[in-house]
Design a protein around this motif. Structure first.
Motif, short mmCIF file in Angstrom:
data_model
loop_
_atom_site.label_atom_id
_atom_site.label_comp_id
_atom_site.label_asym_id
_atom_site.label_seq_id
_atom_site.Cartn_x
_atom_site.Cartn_y
_atom_site.Cartn_z
N UNK A 32 0.75 -1.22 -0.02
CA UNK A 32 -0.06 0.00 0.07
C UNK A 32 0.85 1.18 -0.17
N UNK A 33 0.46 2.30 -0.47
CA UNK A 33 1.06 3.58 -0.35
C UNK A 33 0.17 4.70 -0.38
N UNK A 34 0.48 5.99 0.23
CA UNK A 34 -0.14 7.21 0.05
C UNK A 34 0.41 8.35 -0.93
N UNK A 35 1.28 7.65 -1.78
CA UNK A 35 1.98 8.76 -2.60
C UNK A 35 1.96 8.11 -3.95
N UNK A 36 1.50 8.98 -5.03
CA UNK A 36 1.42 8.35 -6.52
C UNK A 36 2.83 7.90 -6.99
N UNK A 37 3.98 8.88 -6.45
CA UNK A 37 5.35 8.44 -7.08
C UNK A 37 5.75 7.07 -6.62
N UNK A 38 5.00 6.35 -5.92
CA UNK A 38 5.63 4.87 -5.10
C UNK A 38 4.94 3.85 -5.93
N UNK A 39 4.02 4.05 -6.91
CA UNK A 39 3.07 3.00 -7.13
C UNK A 39 4.03 2.02 -8.50
N UNK A 40 4.44 2.72 -9.36
CA UNK A 40 5.37 1.88 -10.23
C UNK A 40 6.38 1.02 -9.66
N UNK A 41 7.08 1.57 -8.66
CA UNK A 41 8.11 0.80 -7.98
C UNK A 41 7.59 -0.28 -7.41
N UNK A 42 6.29 -0.26 -6.53
CA UNK A 42 5.69 -1.08 -5.69
C UNK A 42 5.11 -2.33 -6.84
N UNK A 43 4.77 -1.89 -7.69
CA UNK A 43 4.27 -2.78 -8.68
C UNK A 43 5.29 -3.76 -9.11
N UNK A 44 6.50 -3.16 -9.48
CA UNK A 44 7.54 -4.01 -10.03
C UNK A 44 8.06 -5.00 -8.90
N UNK A 45 7.86 -4.24 -7.71
CA UNK A 45 8.80 -4.81 -6.53
C UNK A 45 8.38 -6.10 -5.91
N UNK A 46 6.67 -6.04 -6.07
CA UNK A 46 6.03 -7.16 -5.34
C UNK A 46 5.21 -7.97 -6.40
#
Length: 211
Positions: A32-46
């Motif tokens: 989960x994230x509360x910042x749009x800048x984290x979305x792509x990174x988290x999608x790839x990481x997980x």
């Protein structure tokens, strides 16, 4: 097991979604994230299978994030979450490749139904919204098409200004400078042919674009 990422700036919303989806055996919230800048990174990481994405998440506009997601993860299902009543956001989301659009005040069973549907490759739009979209598109005229030329950011700022939100407040919400927000406003005014805030309000009221 389908792995889900929740991208929403409100912790209570994220916790509520996790609680609703907890009992579903074939899906699990892994990030989960509360910042749009984290979305792509988290999608790839997980190696995320489904993204639940708030349109108004800080850092980046949700529709810009959606565009990036579809560029890098073309087949990734994305369910857009929003409090916006305007049909325009639903249309913009679907045109950019979203698998569904759901208002945050929808019943919990709607969320489960939407996630399960897009998990299996389907599209989800609540019946009430689908009906509104059909009626809106049937009655669309030349003037209404003017705001279709606005960028996602310009359209968002137009709607926020129509509710009385100041440029300083908009800048803080979108994590941009007041100068940048002013530039978007000026571009929007030029494209729409507005001279005053009254012109903006008149247009938004006439076209049911008030949030």
């Amino acid at each position: 097991m389908a792995k889900i990422l929740i991208a929403d700036n409100f912790a209570l919303i994220r916790e509520g979604i996790k609680k609703v989806l907890h009992s579903e055996p074939e899906i699990t919230v892994v990030a989960e994230t509360d910042h749009g800048g984290n979305v792509l990174r988290l999608v790839e990481k997980h190696k995320i299978d489904i993204v639940l994405l708030d349109i108004n998440i800080p850092g980046m506009h949700g529709l810009d994030i959606l565009k990036d997601l579809k560029k890098h993860f073309q087949n990734l299902p994305v369910l857009m979450l929003s409090m916006h009543p305007a049909q325009d956001y639903a249309l913009r989301s679907l045109k950019l490749g979203a698998s569904g659009y759901l208002r945050k005040d929808s019943p919990t069973e709607e969320l489960v139904k939407a996630v399960q549907m897009i998990r299996t490759g389907g599209k989800y739009i609540p019946f009430a919204l689908a009906e509104q979209l059909a009626n809106w598109m049937a009655g669309n005229n030349g003037e209404e098409s003017k705001h279709a030329a606005l960028s996602n950011r310009e359209f968002d700022i137009m709607q926020q200004l129509a509710t009385g939100t100041t440029l300083k407040q908009i800048a803080e919400t979108l994590n941009i400078t007041v100068s940048t927000a002013t530039t978007y406003k000026n571009r929007m005014y030029k494209k729409m042919g507005f001279s005053t805030n009254a012109d903006l309000l008149r247009y938004c009221f006439k076209n049911n674009l008030i949030l």
